[in-house]
Motif scaffolding. Structure first.
Motif, PDB file in Angstrom:
ATOM      1  N   SER A   1       0.813  -1.166   0.028  1.00 51.82           N
ATOM      2  CA  SER A   1      -0.182   0.027   0.108  1.00 51.82           C
ATOM      3  C   SER A   1       0.938   1.303   0.008  1.00 51.82           C
ATOM      4  O   SER A   1       2.107   1.100   0.588  1.00 51.82           O
ATOM      5  CB  SER A   1      -0.955   0.168   1.280  1.00 51.82           C
ATOM      6  OG  SER A   1      -0.168  -0.054   2.413  1.00 51.82           O
TER       7      SER A   1
ATOM      8  N   TRP B   1       0.801   5.760   0.574  1.00 51.03           N
ATOM      9  CA  TRP B   1       0.245   6.886   1.044  1.00 51.03           C
ATOM     10  C   TRP B   1       0.835   8.098   0.538  1.00 51.03           C
ATOM     11  O   TRP B   1       1.967   8.143   0.073  1.00 51.03           O
ATOM     12  CB  TRP B   1      -0.014   6.906   2.445  1.00 51.03           C
ATOM     13  CG  TRP B   1       1.220   7.105   3.550  1.00 51.03           C
ATOM     14  CD1 TRP B   1       2.553   6.790   2.759  1.00 51.03           C
ATOM     15  CD2 TRP B   1       1.183   7.389   4.843  1.00 51.03           C
ATOM     16  NE1 TRP B   1       3.231   6.930   4.021  1.00 51.03           N
ATOM     17  CE2 TRP B   1       2.555   7.416   5.037  1.00 51.03           C
ATOM     18  CE3 TRP B   1       0.419   7.606   5.777  1.00 51.03           C
ATOM     19  CZ2 TRP B   1       3.096   7.629   6.488  1.00 51.03           C
ATOM     20  CZ3 TRP B   1       0.930   8.060   7.014  1.00 51.03           C
ATOM     21  CH2 TRP B   1       2.142   7.839   7.058  1.00 51.03           C
ATOM     22  N   MET B   2       0.186   9.289   0.690  1.00 53.02           N
ATOM     23  CA  MET B   2       0.657  10.436   0.105  1.00 53.02           C
ATOM     24  C   MET B   2       1.135  11.446   1.112  1.00 53.02           C
ATOM     25  O   MET B   2       1.218  12.691   0.965  1.00 53.02           O
ATOM     26  CB  MET B   2      -0.324  11.128  -0.841  1.00 53.02           C
ATOM     27  CG  MET B   2      -0.811  10.390  -1.999  1.00 53.02           C
ATOM     28  SD  MET B   2       0.408  10.046  -3.110  1.00 53.02           S
ATOM     29  CE  MET B   2       0.164  11.586  -3.915  1.00 53.02           C
ATOM     30  N   LYS B   3       1.522  10.874   2.441  1.00 51.91           N
ATOM     31  CA  LYS B   3       1.915  11.841   3.448  1.00 51.91           C
ATOM     32  C   LYS B   3       3.405  12.600   2.825  1.00 51.91           C
ATOM     33  O   LYS B   3       4.093  12.052   2.359  1.00 51.91           O
ATOM     34  CB  LYS B   3       2.295  11.304   4.663  1.00 51.91           C
ATOM     35  CG  LYS B   3       2.847  12.347   5.867  1.00 51.91           C
ATOM     36  CD  LYS B   3       2.779  11.448   7.206  1.00 51.91           C
ATOM     37  CE  LYS B   3       3.334  12.209   8.225  1.00 51.91           C
ATOM     38  NZ  LYS B   3       2.205  12.942   8.766  1.00 51.91           N
TER      39      LYS B   3
ATOM     40  N   CYS C   1      -1.605  14.517   0.368  1.00 56.45           N
ATOM     41  CA  CYS C   1      -2.587  14.158   1.500  1.00 56.45           C
ATOM     42  C   CYS C   1      -2.785  15.704   2.158  1.00 56.45           C
ATOM     43  O   CYS C   1      -1.819  16.489   2.362  1.00 56.45           O
ATOM     44  CB  CYS C   1      -1.628  13.436   2.580  1.00 56.45           C
ATOM     45  SG  CYS C   1      -2.627  13.118   4.192  1.00 56.45           S
TER      46      CYS C   1
ATOM     47  N   ASP D   1      -3.813  14.742   8.417  1.00 55.01           N
ATOM     48  CA  ASP D   1      -3.406  13.401   9.151  1.00 55.01           C
ATOM     49  C   ASP D   1      -4.784  13.090   9.799  1.00 55.01           C
ATOM     50  O   ASP D   1      -5.415  13.664  10.143  1.00 55.01           O
ATOM     51  CB  ASP D   1      -2.327  13.657  10.160  1.00 55.01           C
ATOM     52  CG  ASP D   1      -1.032  13.627   9.449  1.00 55.01           C
ATOM     53  OD1 ASP D   1      -0.791  12.666   8.597  1.00 55.01           O
ATOM     54  OD2 ASP D   1      -0.075  14.108  10.131  1.00 55.01           O
TER      55      ASP D   1
ATOM     56  N   CYS E   1      -3.220  10.420   6.852  1.00 55.92           N
ATOM     57  CA  CYS E   1      -3.360  10.390   5.150  1.00 55.92           C
ATOM     58  C   CYS E   1      -3.652   8.894   4.956  1.00 55.92           C
ATOM     59  O   CYS E   1      -3.355   7.873   5.502  1.00 55.92           O
ATOM     60  CB  CYS E   1      -1.917  10.146   4.634  1.00 55.92           C
ATOM     61  SG  CYS E   1      -1.200  12.003   5.087  1.00 55.92           S
ATOM     62  N   PRO E   2      -4.806   8.766   4.176  1.00 47.80           N
ATOM     63  CA  PRO E   2      -5.576   7.387   3.619  1.00 47.80           C
ATOM     64  C   PRO E   2      -4.496   6.883   3.129  1.00 47.80           C
ATOM     65  O   PRO E   2      -3.496   7.349   2.241  1.00 47.80           O
ATOM     66  CB  PRO E   2      -6.656   7.551   2.919  1.00 47.80           C
ATOM     67  CG  PRO E   2      -6.381   9.147   2.333  1.00 47.80           C
ATOM     68  CD  PRO E   2      -5.522   9.643   3.431  1.00 47.80           C
ATOM     69  N   SER E   3      -4.366   5.500   3.087  1.00 49.19           N
ATOM     70  CA  SER E   3      -3.492   4.586   1.991  1.00 49.19           C
ATOM     71  C   SER E   3      -4.248   4.188   0.746  1.00 49.19           C
ATOM     72  O   SER E   3      -5.599   3.986   1.053  1.00 49.19           O
ATOM     73  CB  SER E   3      -3.150   3.144   2.896  1.00 49.19           C
ATOM     74  OG  SER E   3      -2.376   3.581   3.978  1.00 49.19           O
ATOM     75  N   VAL E   4      -3.648   3.907  -0.081  1.00 48.98           N
ATOM     76  CA  VAL E   4      -4.086   3.555  -1.532  1.00 48.98           C
ATOM     77  C   VAL E   4      -3.623   1.962  -1.512  1.00 48.98           C
ATOM     78  O   VAL E   4      -2.415   1.830  -1.338  1.00 48.98           O
ATOM     79  CB  VAL E   4      -3.606   4.238  -2.538  1.00 48.98           C
ATOM     80  CG1 VAL E   4      -4.257   3.514  -3.804  1.00 48.98           C
ATOM     81  CG2 VAL E   4      -3.830   5.553  -2.489  1.00 48.98           C
TER      82      VAL E   4
END
Length: 123
Positions: A47, A49-51, A78, A81, A83-86
């Motif tokens: 996965s 995320w865009m942090k 993101c 906070d 941040c959602p995960s893809v």
């Protein structure tokens, strides 16, 4: 990285845990034809995320043979906070990130070729 339509992406390689963790964080731009390829030691559900990622990205998951197994086009930075995960639907061995819109036209099942630059190849 050679795309099926003949376009090429000059991709930085993220093959260590540290490089994979940092990815494209803090970049304020990514030129057309540039990207990053993440190489994992084992295939799995990887996965992203865009942090701290400042630009929208197309994220392409590939199996060990270079076949596209999942696509996430236009993933936005993101905004807050946490941040959602893809999360991909299938295991992958490699992941390619390019600026949003650069993976347009790719479809599940397409095959990409990931190869070193000619100057990196041994005779």
């Amino acid at each position: 990285v050679a795309l099926p339509d003949g376009r090429a992406v000059l991709a930085e390689v993220a093959s260590t845990p540290e490089k994979r963790a940092r990815g494209l964080m803090f970049r304020d731009r990514l030129a057309p034809g540039e990207g990053m390829v993440f190489i994992f030691p084992e295939p799995g559900i990887h996965s992203f995320w865009m942090k701290n990622t400042l630009i929208p990205l197309d994220i392409v998951w590939l199996d060990a043979g270079g076949q596209v197994v999942h696509l996430a086009p236009g993933v936005p930075p993101c905004a807050a906070d946490p941040c959602p995960s893809v999360v991909p639907m299938r295991p992958s061995a490699w992941v390619l990130e390019v600026a949003a819109g650069q993976a347009a036209g790719l479809q599940l099942g397409d095959r990409l070729l990931i190869a070193p630059e000619p100057s990196d190849r041994k005779p």
